[in-house]
Write an enzyme that holds these catalytic residues in place. Sequence first.
Site, short mmCIF file in Angstrom:
data_model
loop_
_atom_site.label_atom_id
_atom_site.label_comp_id
_atom_site.label_asym_id
_atom_site.label_seq_id
_atom_site.Cartn_x
_atom_site.Cartn_y
_atom_site.Cartn_z
N ASN A 136 -30.41 19.54 -11.64
CA ASN A 136 -29.09 19.31 -12.20
C ASN A 136 -28.18 20.49 -11.85
OD1 ASN A 136 -26.80 18.84 -13.73
ND2 ASN A 136 -27.93 18.01 -15.47
N CYS A 139 -23.84 19.18 -14.18
CA CYS A 139 -23.34 18.80 -15.51
C CYS A 139 -22.04 19.55 -15.81
CB CYS A 139 -24.38 19.10 -16.58
SG CYS A 139 -23.82 18.67 -18.25
N THR A 204 -20.83 13.32 -13.27
CA THR A 204 -19.55 12.96 -13.85
C THR A 204 -18.41 13.88 -13.37
OG1 THR A 204 -20.14 14.26 -15.80
CG2 THR A 204 -20.53 11.89 -15.88
N CYS A 349 4.42 -17.97 -11.62
CA CYS A 349 4.62 -16.86 -12.57
C CYS A 349 5.60 -15.81 -12.05
CB CYS A 349 3.30 -16.20 -12.92
SG CYS A 349 2.53 -15.29 -11.55
N CYS A 352 4.14 -12.07 -7.77
CA CYS A 352 4.19 -11.61 -6.39
C CYS A 352 5.60 -11.17 -6.01
CB CYS A 352 3.67 -12.68 -5.44
SG CYS A 352 4.60 -14.24 -5.50
N CYS A 380 8.23 -8.79 5.93
CA CYS A 380 6.83 -8.55 5.52
C CYS A 380 6.12 -7.64 6.51
CB CYS A 380 6.08 -9.88 5.41
SG CYS A 380 4.37 -9.71 4.87
N CYS A 390 -1.58 -11.43 -7.76
CA CYS A 390 -1.58 -12.85 -8.12
C CYS A 390 -2.69 -13.14 -9.13
CB CYS A 390 -1.78 -13.71 -6.87
SG CYS A 390 -1.85 -15.49 -7.24
#
Length: 415
Positions: A136, A139, A204, A349, A352, A380, A390
Amino acid sequence: MIKKDLSIDFLGVHFENPFCLSSSPVGNCYDMCKKAYDTGWGGVVFKTIGPKHFLIDEVSPRFDALTKESTEFVGFRNLEQIAEHSLEENLADLRRLKAEYPNKVLIASIMGTYEEDWTELARLVEEAGADMIELNFSCPNMTTHEMGSDVGSSPDLCRKYCAAVKRGSKLPVLAKMTPNLTDMVPLAKASLEGGADGIAAINTIKCVINVDLQRHVGLPIINGKSAISGYSGKAVKPIALRFIQQMRSAEGLENLPISGIGGIETWSDAAEFILLGASTLQVTTAIMEYGYRVVEDMKNGLMHYMEEQGVEHLSELVGKANKNIISAEQLDRDYIVYPEIDEEACVGCGRCYISCYDGAHQAMIWNEETRRPKCDHEKCVGCHLCALVCPVKAIGKGEIVMKPGREGKPEDKHV
């Protein structure tokens, strides 16, 4: 039911399947590890054992979670240190586990404060029956700079402590790396130079996960204060995969043996780590949320994936994706893939349109009467933000067009 061979040989040790408890709260004692073995885990990395002279004194509370809308545990914060049980208790648990489960893999995680500690701990855990040793170096929660991630950011200390462990044991050795740095490769190479046989990554990530807006203090609150500590869970998976890919693509590390850690919750997470070069997999946060039984779903899903891929042995998948991740300057920039809208699936909705206008290239045209979007190919650029936002996945990959003056054929492009 589909049955595939999930066994893997890693550093000379045979695992019945690649799934292991990582060194953490989920493998803290005999009872926990016994239950994990009985549930079907292939191995256990017993919670980090420290020297007799180093006493653990934990805070309370010590966990917190990052959430998003209704999703729990997007990320998880942990202030806990290494095993709080005495050295004698931990060694007794190792002996008992190995005696009762001789065919299961038992990995002892250790951490010392100086060379003699590392050598002695290595000797003791080998005598207790461990099959492998994990060091280890990573940590982020220790109360001394002599242990944990401060060690793992020093190539000299990694090299020195790996050599110290090899003086105390002939077992295979994994160096567990900290992600709290910009480049893991020098640390991995230093560990191998010191005698490590493979790498475990990642531990972590140092974080402040949440702040109480009324009391003006980070969470969890310990007597009105908090501290920087370790971050895990699904949110760290992309970072773990990045470090693993960088190591496996570094000169001299192309076949580096790796035990993958970091946000593994599902069989598909596991498959991603394997494809980038991990032979075994370690899990903590998913167990803390769902219990040891998650391994049943992960094993079953991985076997179905192997069937789909046409492979009989898990080792056939290890590292298959490494060659397909290249530097950004090598990527093909000669074409654009336009989004394609499934009007029948579209629910109108407007997500987009809003996202494209406010966050991209204003390429979505919105029809107020029909409540349907249309893509303006003149504007685009093929970023596909629209497809990502979406909610019903009504936008996919459509026409492929070569940029002006570029060579090649659209039909030859793989997207």
